[in-house]
Enzyme design. Structure first.
Site, PDB file in Angstrom:
ATOM      1  N   ARG A 143       0.719  -1.213  -0.110  1.00  0.00           N
ATOM      2  CA  ARG A 143       0.101  -0.016  -0.044  1.00  0.00           C
ATOM      3  C   ARG A 143       0.904   1.435   0.018  1.00  0.00           C
ATOM      4  O   ARG A 143       0.524   2.473   0.506  1.00  0.00           O
ATOM      5  CB  ARG A 143      -0.942  -0.011   1.157  1.00  0.00           C
ATOM      6  CG  ARG A 143      -1.986  -0.965   1.109  1.00  0.00           C
ATOM      7  CD  ARG A 143      -3.218  -0.764   1.979  1.00  0.00           C
ATOM      8  NE  ARG A 143      -4.220  -1.761   2.062  1.00  0.00           N
ATOM      9  CZ  ARG A 143      -4.365  -2.768   2.934  1.00  0.00           C
ATOM     10  NH1 ARG A 143      -3.566  -2.574   3.887  1.00  0.00           N
ATOM     11  NH2 ARG A 143      -5.167  -3.710   3.042  1.00  0.00           N
ATOM     12  N   LYS A 197       3.293  11.591 -10.488  1.00  0.00           N
ATOM     13  CA  LYS A 197       2.442  10.859 -11.543  1.00  0.00           C
ATOM     14  C   LYS A 197       3.388   9.510 -11.686  1.00  0.00           C
ATOM     15  O   LYS A 197       4.492   9.511 -12.020  1.00  0.00           O
ATOM     16  CB  LYS A 197       2.037  11.301 -12.840  1.00  0.00           C
ATOM     17  CG  LYS A 197       1.128  12.566 -12.744  1.00  0.00           C
ATOM     18  CD  LYS A 197       0.805  12.914 -14.084  1.00  0.00           C
ATOM     19  CE  LYS A 197      -0.039  14.077 -14.242  1.00  0.00           C
ATOM     20  NZ  LYS A 197      -0.453  14.635 -15.340  1.00  0.00           N
ATOM     21  N   GLU A 221       9.934  19.851 -23.257  1.00  0.00           N
ATOM     22  CA  GLU A 221       9.212  20.209 -22.061  1.00  0.00           C
ATOM     23  C   GLU A 221       9.735  21.489 -21.257  1.00  0.00           C
ATOM     24  O   GLU A 221       9.089  22.315 -20.820  1.00  0.00           O
ATOM     25  CB  GLU A 221       9.772  19.013 -21.038  1.00  0.00           C
ATOM     26  CG  GLU A 221       9.035  17.929 -21.574  1.00  0.00           C
ATOM     27  CD  GLU A 221       7.337  17.349 -21.652  1.00  0.00           C
ATOM     28  OE1 GLU A 221       6.769  18.425 -21.176  1.00  0.00           O
ATOM     29  OE2 GLU A 221       7.176  16.445 -22.223  1.00  0.00           O
ATOM     30  N   LYS A 249       7.623  23.797 -12.633  1.00  0.00           N
ATOM     31  CA  LYS A 249       6.700  22.580 -12.573  1.00  0.00           C
ATOM     32  C   LYS A 249       6.323  22.514 -11.089  1.00  0.00           C
ATOM     33  O   LYS A 249       5.258  22.251 -10.841  1.00  0.00           O
ATOM     34  CB  LYS A 249       7.497  21.263 -13.099  1.00  0.00           C
ATOM     35  CG  LYS A 249       6.509  20.034 -12.686  1.00  0.00           C
ATOM     36  CD  LYS A 249       6.626  18.894 -13.374  1.00  0.00           C
ATOM     37  CE  LYS A 249       5.611  18.032 -13.166  1.00  0.00           C
ATOM     38  NZ  LYS A 249       5.580  16.746 -13.591  1.00  0.00           N
ATOM     39  N   GLU A 264      -4.184  17.406 -10.437  1.00  0.00           N
ATOM     40  CA  GLU A 264      -4.669  17.906 -11.619  1.00  0.00           C
ATOM     41  C   GLU A 264      -6.079  18.212 -11.825  1.00  0.00           C
ATOM     42  O   GLU A 264      -6.711  17.657 -12.577  1.00  0.00           O
ATOM     43  CB  GLU A 264      -4.303  16.938 -12.672  1.00  0.00           C
ATOM     44  CG  GLU A 264      -4.385  17.409 -14.146  1.00  0.00           C
ATOM     45  CD  GLU A 264      -3.689  16.451 -14.841  1.00  0.00           C
ATOM     46  OE1 GLU A 264      -2.699  15.835 -14.741  1.00  0.00           O
ATOM     47  OE2 GLU A 264      -3.614  16.709 -16.192  1.00  0.00           O
ATOM     48  N   ARG A 299      -3.222  22.182 -13.190  1.00  0.00           N
ATOM     49  CA  ARG A 299      -2.052  21.472 -13.770  1.00  0.00           C
ATOM     50  C   ARG A 299      -2.186  20.969 -14.952  1.00  0.00           C
ATOM     51  O   ARG A 299      -1.248  20.492 -15.838  1.00  0.00           O
ATOM     52  CB  ARG A 299      -1.862  20.101 -12.784  1.00  0.00           C
ATOM     53  CG  ARG A 299      -0.472  19.484 -13.114  1.00  0.00           C
ATOM     54  CD  ARG A 299      -0.153  18.274 -11.840  1.00  0.00           C
ATOM     55  NE  ARG A 299       0.870  17.308 -12.298  1.00  0.00           N
ATOM     56  CZ  ARG A 299       1.220  16.434 -11.389  1.00  0.00           C
ATOM     57  NH1 ARG A 299       1.179  16.621 -10.161  1.00  0.00           N
ATOM     58  NH2 ARG A 299       2.253  15.689 -12.027  1.00  0.00           N
ATOM     59  N   ASN A 351       0.246  20.264 -19.794  1.00  0.00           N
ATOM     60  CA  ASN A 351      -0.126  19.484 -20.912  1.00  0.00           C
ATOM     61  C   ASN A 351       0.171  20.588 -22.234  1.00  0.00           C
ATOM     62  O   ASN A 351      -0.473  20.022 -23.371  1.00  0.00           O
ATOM     63  CB  ASN A 351      -1.484  18.764 -20.942  1.00  0.00           C
ATOM     64  CG  ASN A 351      -1.457  17.658 -19.799  1.00  0.00           C
ATOM     65  OD1 ASN A 351      -0.534  16.749 -19.911  1.00  0.00           O
ATOM     66  ND2 ASN A 351      -2.548  17.955 -18.971  1.00  0.00           N
ATOM     67  N   HIS A 404       0.753  18.894 -25.515  1.00  0.00           N
ATOM     68  CA  HIS A 404       0.535  17.350 -25.370  1.00  0.00           C
ATOM     69  C   HIS A 404      -0.651  17.037 -25.958  1.00  0.00           C
ATOM     70  O   HIS A 404      -0.875  15.688 -26.092  1.00  0.00           O
ATOM     71  CB  HIS A 404       0.603  16.923 -23.841  1.00  0.00           C
ATOM     72  CG  HIS A 404       2.174  17.020 -23.316  1.00  0.00           C
ATOM     73  ND1 HIS A 404       2.977  18.143 -23.278  1.00  0.00           N
ATOM     74  CD2 HIS A 404       2.749  15.842 -23.010  1.00  0.00           C
ATOM     75  CE1 HIS A 404       4.081  18.134 -22.958  1.00  0.00           C
ATOM     76  NE2 HIS A 404       4.001  16.518 -22.656  1.00  0.00           N
ATOM     77  N   HIS A 449       0.246  13.868 -27.755  1.00  0.00           N
ATOM     78  CA  HIS A 449      -0.025  12.514 -27.767  1.00  0.00           C
ATOM     79  C   HIS A 449      -0.722  11.898 -28.859  1.00  0.00           C
ATOM     80  O   HIS A 449      -0.402  10.754 -29.104  1.00  0.00           O
ATOM     81  CB  HIS A 449      -0.951  12.448 -26.577  1.00  0.00           C
ATOM     82  CG  HIS A 449      -0.254  12.839 -25.132  1.00  0.00           C
ATOM     83  ND1 HIS A 449      -0.722  13.144 -24.090  1.00  0.00           N
ATOM     84  CD2 HIS A 449       1.010  12.287 -24.691  1.00  0.00           C
ATOM     85  CE1 HIS A 449       0.221  13.282 -22.893  1.00  0.00           C
ATOM     86  NE2 HIS A 449       1.353  12.730 -23.510  1.00  0.00           N
ATOM     87  N   HIS A 492       8.879  11.189 -27.865  1.00  0.00           N
ATOM     88  CA  HIS A 492       7.858  12.252 -26.999  1.00  0.00           C
ATOM     89  C   HIS A 492       8.055  13.501 -27.133  1.00  0.00           C
ATOM     90  O   HIS A 492       7.207  14.126 -27.663  1.00  0.00           O
ATOM     91  CB  HIS A 492       7.907  11.692 -25.687  1.00  0.00           C
ATOM     92  CG  HIS A 492       6.925  12.485 -25.043  1.00  0.00           C
ATOM     93  ND1 HIS A 492       5.559  12.323 -24.979  1.00  0.00           N
ATOM     94  CD2 HIS A 492       7.112  13.347 -23.872  1.00  0.00           C
ATOM     95  CE1 HIS A 492       4.987  13.130 -24.341  1.00  0.00           C
ATOM     96  NE2 HIS A 492       5.983  13.822 -23.571  1.00  0.00           N
TER      97      HIS A 492
HETATM   98  N1  GLY Z   1       3.736  15.543 -17.023  1.00  0.00           N
HETATM   99  C1  GLY Z   1       2.581  16.435 -16.499  1.00  0.00           C
HETATM  100  C2  GLY Z   1       2.256  16.364 -15.292  1.00  0.00           C
HETATM  101  O1  GLY Z   1       3.351  15.953 -14.622  1.00  0.00           O
HETATM  102  O2  GLY Z   1       1.312  16.885 -14.814  1.00  0.00           O
END
Ligand code: GLY
Length: 360
Positions: free
Chosen positions: A120, A142, A184, A226, A236, A240, A244, A247, A251, A264
């Site tokens: 956990r 993430k 980025e 960031k 997010e 947040r 993107n 992206h 994407h 990427h």
């Molecule tokens: N890669 C975008 C974020 O971490 O929200």
């Protein structure tokens, strides 16, 4: 440079420092975690940095179990995660133990996912070795593996206890991999900070030549930007989304080209170009704002045109974006350098027209 990420009980520091990998043992000891660790990485990265990281951990009193995973996206599967859980169990890792992710974004994602789910949740320390992982994937919590139908679909938010970026590792990246990470960095400047964008413009040549103090300063600046967003919208809910930028289309370009044609960052660069042109078509921003974005992307070695892209296919992939809420896909748009706004319900015709502008 030390960048605090203030998230209450989940706070941590991002350290950007040449030689930082040699200090990982001492830094981890400061966190007063248990003595068992697992170092997750791929074979090539282990050859380059595995010994130094292992030595640093062992000399600080930690036991180290090395868990080798495949390179790149092939690591982000349930089968690999299961192998990692097995290795952690066999090595007796408990809830005080630490998983360390050494490598690029894919290693960080799968190791983070394993750490988020093992017992956990155990400690995860990110040791990113690519520009992309340093300025984006390693911080913010993430974690993910891929689902056969889409990338990053299965995952969890699990903040690291520490992020150690050692810019000397960027010296061994291929030119393509290095440039890919710069997308980025440019993204952060465009939507978050005009002064930082101007700094990257000014230092583009030194950055591309991998002048170490410049690489370190620019990576640190990006990490700081960031962190500021993650602190304000960890999960997010809306803000947040700004990360993107480029992206939504990027994407989709990766998906329609089978993740084979573009790295990427190359797809993100093309996404930025198309989204900048989309903003212009929506009456947001000036021609000069669009031109500055393209000029900087091109000057750091990123593509700004992509022939033979099927706009309808890309549009269909955009509607499958996992950021969609009730079928509405959010676009981040830059009205000027250093600013952003979100737009929903953008007309498919305008998106198609912006995509066509990627053509030669
Ligand atoms: N890669 C975008 C974020 O971490 O929200």
């Amino acid at each position: 440079m030390i960048i605090p990420v203030n998230l209450g009980s989940r706070s941590y520091r991002i350290i950007v420092e040449s030689g930082a990998l040699d200090t990982v043992g001492a830094r981890l000891a400061e966190l007063r975690v248990g003595s068992r660790t697992a170092l997750v990485s791929d074979a090539a990265i282990l050859r380059l940095y595995g010994k130094a990281v292992g030595r640093s951990l062992e000399s600080a009193g930690f036991t180290v179990t090395t868990v080798e995973v495949p390179a790149g996206e092939a690591a982000k599967t349930l089968a690999v995660a299961e192998r990692c859980w097995d290795a952690l169990l066999a090595a007796g890792l408990d809830r005080t133990s630490t998983v360390l992710a050494l490598g690029g974004g894919a290693v960080g994602d799968v190791a983070g996912f394993v750490a988020a789910t093992y017992m956990r949740g155990v400690n995860i320390v990110q040791l990113p070795t690519t520009v992309l992982a340093m300025v984006d994937a390693s911080s913010g919590g993430k974690t993910a593996i891929n689902h056969p139908t889409a990338k990053n679909l299965i995952g969890a938010f699990h903040q690291p206890r520490l992020v150690l970026c050692d810019p000397t590792t960027t010296r061994t990246l291929s030119q393509r991999e290095f440039s890919s990470g710069l997308a980025e960095i440019v993204k952060h400047g465009i939507v978050l900070d005009a002064a930082y964008f101007a700094e990257v413009e000014r230092d583009a040549a030194a950055l591309c030549a991998r002048d170490l103090p410049v690489v370190e300063r620019i990576i640190g600046g990006s990490c700081r930007l960031k962190a500021g967003i993650v602190e304000r919208d960890e999960r997010e809910s809306e803000l947040r989304h700004v990360l993107n930028y480029g992206h939504t289309i990027g994407h989709a370009l990766e998906a329609v080209t089978g993740y084979a044609r573009f790295a990427h960052g190359e797809a993100v660069a093309l996404g930025i170009v198309a989204e900048a042109r989309l903003a212009r078509r929506l009456g947001i921003g000036s021609d000069e704002t669009v031109a500055r974005q393209e000029r900087l992307l091109a000057s750091v070695g990123l593509p700004v045109r992509a022939p033979a892209i099927d706009a309808d296919e890309v549009l269909a992939a955009i509607t499958r974006d996992k950021k969609a809420r009730d079928g509405r896909v959010p676009f981040v748009l830059a009205p000027r350098i250093g600013a952003f706004q979100l737009a929903y319900d953008v007309s498919p015709d305008l998106i198609r027209a912006a995509l066509r502008e990627l053509g030669p």
